[in-house]
Design a protein around this motif. Structure first.
Motif, PDB file in Angstrom:
ATOM      1  N   PRO A   1       0.832  -1.214   0.000  1.00  0.00           N
ATOM      2  CA  PRO A   1       0.000   0.000   0.000  1.00  0.00           C
ATOM      3  C   PRO A   1       0.861   1.257   0.000  1.00  0.00           C
ATOM      4  O   PRO A   1       2.092   1.191   0.090  1.00  0.00           O
ATOM      5  CB  PRO A   1      -0.796  -0.135   1.296  1.00  0.00           C
ATOM      6  CG  PRO A   1       0.102  -0.914   2.203  1.00  0.00           C
ATOM      7  CD  PRO A   1       0.846  -1.870   1.310  1.00  0.00           C
ATOM      8  N   VAL A  44     -11.209   9.108   3.942  1.00  0.00           N
ATOM      9  CA  VAL A  44     -11.620   7.743   4.310  1.00  0.00           C
ATOM     10  C   VAL A  44     -12.891   7.794   5.157  1.00  0.00           C
ATOM     11  O   VAL A  44     -13.831   7.012   4.941  1.00  0.00           O
ATOM     12  CB  VAL A  44     -10.482   7.027   5.061  1.00  0.00           C
ATOM     13  CG1 VAL A  44     -10.983   5.724   5.677  1.00  0.00           C
ATOM     14  CG2 VAL A  44      -9.305   6.757   4.126  1.00  0.00           C
ATOM     15  N   ARG A  61     -16.735   4.414  -2.674  1.00  0.00           N
ATOM     16  CA  ARG A  61     -16.616   3.438  -1.585  1.00  0.00           C
ATOM     17  C   ARG A  61     -15.190   2.897  -1.487  1.00  0.00           C
ATOM     18  O   ARG A  61     -14.691   2.611  -0.387  1.00  0.00           O
ATOM     19  CB  ARG A  61     -17.606   2.293  -1.809  1.00  0.00           C
ATOM     20  CG  ARG A  61     -17.691   1.313  -0.622  1.00  0.00           C
ATOM     21  CD  ARG A  61     -18.735   0.237  -0.855  1.00  0.00           C
ATOM     22  NE  ARG A  61     -20.071   0.820  -0.941  1.00  0.00           N
ATOM     23  CZ  ARG A  61     -20.831   0.776  -2.032  1.00  0.00           C
ATOM     24  NH1 ARG A  61     -20.380   0.207  -3.135  1.00  0.00           N
ATOM     25  NH2 ARG A  61     -22.027   1.299  -2.015  1.00  0.00           N
ATOM     26  N   ALA A  62     -14.513   2.794  -2.616  1.00  0.00           N
ATOM     27  CA  ALA A  62     -13.136   2.291  -2.609  1.00  0.00           C
ATOM     28  C   ALA A  62     -12.189   3.236  -1.874  1.00  0.00           C
ATOM     29  O   ALA A  62     -11.101   2.813  -1.445  1.00  0.00           O
ATOM     30  CB  ALA A  62     -12.654   2.072  -4.040  1.00  0.00           C
ATOM     31  N   ASN A  63     -12.584   4.502  -1.690  1.00  0.00           N
ATOM     32  CA  ASN A  63     -11.759   5.426  -0.906  1.00  0.00           C
ATOM     33  C   ASN A  63     -11.550   4.937   0.520  1.00  0.00           C
ATOM     34  O   ASN A  63     -10.564   5.315   1.170  1.00  0.00           O
ATOM     35  CB  ASN A  63     -12.419   6.808  -0.848  1.00  0.00           C
ATOM     36  CG  ASN A  63     -12.226   7.623  -2.113  1.00  0.00           C
ATOM     37  OD1 ASN A  63     -11.361   7.346  -2.923  1.00  0.00           O
ATOM     38  ND2 ASN A  63     -13.048   8.646  -2.265  1.00  0.00           N
ATOM     39  N   THR A  64     -12.458   4.116   1.024  1.00  0.00           N
ATOM     40  CA  THR A  64     -12.327   3.642   2.408  1.00  0.00           C
ATOM     41  C   THR A  64     -11.162   2.679   2.573  1.00  0.00           C
ATOM     42  O   THR A  64     -10.745   2.396   3.700  1.00  0.00           O
ATOM     43  CB  THR A  64     -13.624   2.951   2.879  1.00  0.00           C
ATOM     44  OG1 THR A  64     -13.882   1.809   2.048  1.00  0.00           O
ATOM     45  CG2 THR A  64     -14.810   3.921   2.795  1.00  0.00           C
ATOM     46  N   THR A  65     -10.612   2.173   1.463  1.00  0.00           N
ATOM     47  CA  THR A  65      -9.500   1.211   1.535  1.00  0.00           C
ATOM     48  C   THR A  65      -8.181   1.828   1.051  1.00  0.00           C
ATOM     49  O   THR A  65      -7.240   1.093   0.715  1.00  0.00           O
ATOM     50  CB  THR A  65      -9.815  -0.045   0.696  1.00  0.00           C
ATOM     51  OG1 THR A  65      -9.959   0.336  -0.691  1.00  0.00           O
ATOM     52  CG2 THR A  65     -11.098  -0.707   1.161  1.00  0.00           C
ATOM     53  N   ARG A  71      -5.734   3.187   2.511  1.00  0.00           N
ATOM     54  CA  ARG A  71      -4.522   2.889   3.289  1.00  0.00           C
ATOM     55  C   ARG A  71      -4.049   1.450   3.112  1.00  0.00           C
ATOM     56  O   ARG A  71      -2.906   1.138   3.452  1.00  0.00           O
ATOM     57  CB  ARG A  71      -4.755   3.179   4.771  1.00  0.00           C
ATOM     58  CG  ARG A  71      -4.807   4.670   5.099  1.00  0.00           C
ATOM     59  CD  ARG A  71      -4.733   4.888   6.603  1.00  0.00           C
ATOM     60  NE  ARG A  71      -4.718   6.290   6.960  1.00  0.00           N
ATOM     61  CZ  ARG A  71      -3.635   7.052   7.024  1.00  0.00           C
ATOM     62  NH1 ARG A  71      -2.461   6.524   6.729  1.00  0.00           N
ATOM     63  NH2 ARG A  71      -3.703   8.320   7.375  1.00  0.00           N
ATOM     64  N   THR A  72      -4.903   0.576   2.608  1.00  0.00           N
ATOM     65  CA  THR A  72      -4.546  -0.846   2.531  1.00  0.00           C
ATOM     66  C   THR A  72      -4.481  -1.373   1.100  1.00  0.00           C
ATOM     67  O   THR A  72      -3.855  -2.411   0.857  1.00  0.00           O
ATOM     68  CB  THR A  72      -5.564  -1.693   3.313  1.00  0.00           C
ATOM     69  OG1 THR A  72      -6.886  -1.454   2.789  1.00  0.00           O
ATOM     70  CG2 THR A  72      -5.536  -1.322   4.796  1.00  0.00           C
ATOM     71  N   ARG A  73      -5.077  -0.670   0.153  1.00  0.00           N
ATOM     72  CA  ARG A  73      -5.110  -1.136  -1.231  1.00  0.00           C
ATOM     73  C   ARG A  73      -3.721  -1.021  -1.865  1.00  0.00           C
ATOM     74  O   ARG A  73      -2.991  -0.065  -1.589  1.00  0.00           O
ATOM     75  CB  ARG A  73      -6.126  -0.312  -2.003  1.00  0.00           C
ATOM     76  CG  ARG A  73      -6.502  -0.931  -3.320  1.00  0.00           C
ATOM     77  CD  ARG A  73      -7.800  -0.422  -3.908  1.00  0.00           C
ATOM     78  NE  ARG A  73      -8.396   0.686  -3.258  1.00  0.00           N
ATOM     79  CZ  ARG A  73      -8.439   1.920  -3.778  1.00  0.00           C
ATOM     80  NH1 ARG A  73      -7.831   2.179  -4.925  1.00  0.00           N
ATOM     81  NH2 ARG A  73      -9.060   2.881  -3.143  1.00  0.00           N
ATOM     82  N   TYR A  96      -8.046   6.938  -6.507  1.00  0.00           N
ATOM     83  CA  TYR A  96      -8.902   7.591  -5.514  1.00  0.00           C
ATOM     84  C   TYR A  96      -9.906   8.479  -6.223  1.00  0.00           C
ATOM     85  O   TYR A  96      -9.794   8.746  -7.420  1.00  0.00           O
ATOM     86  CB  TYR A  96      -8.051   8.431  -4.546  1.00  0.00           C
ATOM     87  CG  TYR A  96      -7.313   9.563  -5.231  1.00  0.00           C
ATOM     88  CD1 TYR A  96      -7.838  10.853  -5.281  1.00  0.00           C
ATOM     89  CD2 TYR A  96      -6.080   9.339  -5.858  1.00  0.00           C
ATOM     90  CE1 TYR A  96      -7.167  11.879  -5.935  1.00  0.00           C
ATOM     91  CE2 TYR A  96      -5.409  10.358  -6.514  1.00  0.00           C
ATOM     92  CZ  TYR A  96      -5.952  11.632  -6.546  1.00  0.00           C
ATOM     93  OH  TYR A  96      -5.300  12.641  -7.206  1.00  0.00           O
TER      94      TYR A  96
END
Length: 247
Positions: free
Chosen positions: A20, A43, A66-70, A72-74, A123
């Motif tokens: 990430p 996020v 919704r993908a913005n919530t990931t 830090r890990t994507r 993002y």
């Protein structure tokens, strides 16, 4: 010479596997703290039911928001691959030589500044957003970018208006900053402007010889491949304007 670009609205989501984003590893390390603040706020808001409305995204982009919530890990990828669309297709950042790529910076609503080789995930966030917990992003980034961005030599400013508001050159830098305006038959154009700016940046970054060091030298370099006219600043402390004819 420095080429300033806006980001693309469309972005590659990134690879299926990989490490990430590491904020401390991005260029312009002085922006780490404001990046943390914007990232945390994005996020958080992206998990809300009204996130698409807050972020100015249509119904077709619900999954992208919704993908913005990931974020830090994507898995992350080079910005040169993440940014897509008309301007970046014409510029073809991934194929630039390393020396040319170092002359490019993308002004980002989320990251502030990015070099082509900085690794980030895709993002959804625009500079015109009033982000809860942060406020209007152009106003938030302006003092941070003023400290982080101190270019030497001529600046080729290909940003759109929203992103231009996030960094306004000081008087000394304005004398070396040239905003690119694209015309067709004397009229300002929009979609063709992105394509032309990409072609223009590609030409300037890959042409043989030394990069231009002054607005006048920039005009000479541009007219090797484009019809163009250089307009002097309207007042002291303002930037130059380069009017380029779309092919």
């Amino acid at each position: 010479m420095l080429v300033l670009l806006p980001p693309s609205e469309s972005k590659w989501a990134g690879p299926a596997r990989g490490a990430p984003v590491r904020l401390e590893a991005l260029s312009s390390p002085g922006l780490t703290a404001p990046r943390e603040r914007v990232l945390d706020a994005l996020v958080e808001v992206s998990a809300r039911p009204d996130a698409p409305s807050v972020l100015g995204a249509g119904a077709s982009l619900v999954d992208v928001v919704r993908a913005n919530t990931t974020l830090r890990t994507r898995p992350a990828a080079p910005a040169a691959r993440v940014y897509t669309g008309v301007l970046f297709d014409a510029l073809d950042l991934p194929s630039l030589p390393a020396t040319a790529a170092r002359r490019v910076l993308v002004v980002s609503a989320l990251w502030g500044l990015l070099g082509p080789r900085d690794r980030v995930p895709g993002y959804r966030l625009s500079m015109g957003t009033d982000l809860p917990g942060v406020g209007p992003l152009a106003a938030f980034w302006r003092p941070h970018l003023q400290r982080a961005l101190e270019p030497s030599g001529v600046v080729v400013d290909c940003r759109s208006a929203a992103y231009a508001a996030a960094w306004v050159p000081g008087a000394a830098t304005a004398e070396r900053t040239v905003a690119v305006r694209v015309l067709r038959e004397g009229k300002v154009v929009s979609h063709a402007a992105k394509h032309t700016r990409g072609l223009l940046a590609r030409h300037l970054l890959t042409r043989p010889g030394s990069p231009p060091r002054t607005p006048a030298a920039l005009l000479d370099a541009v007219t090797e491949s484009f019809g163009a006219k250089l307009l002097e600043p309207a007042r002291r402390g303002a930037t130059w304007t380069l009017e380029v004819e779309a092919p």
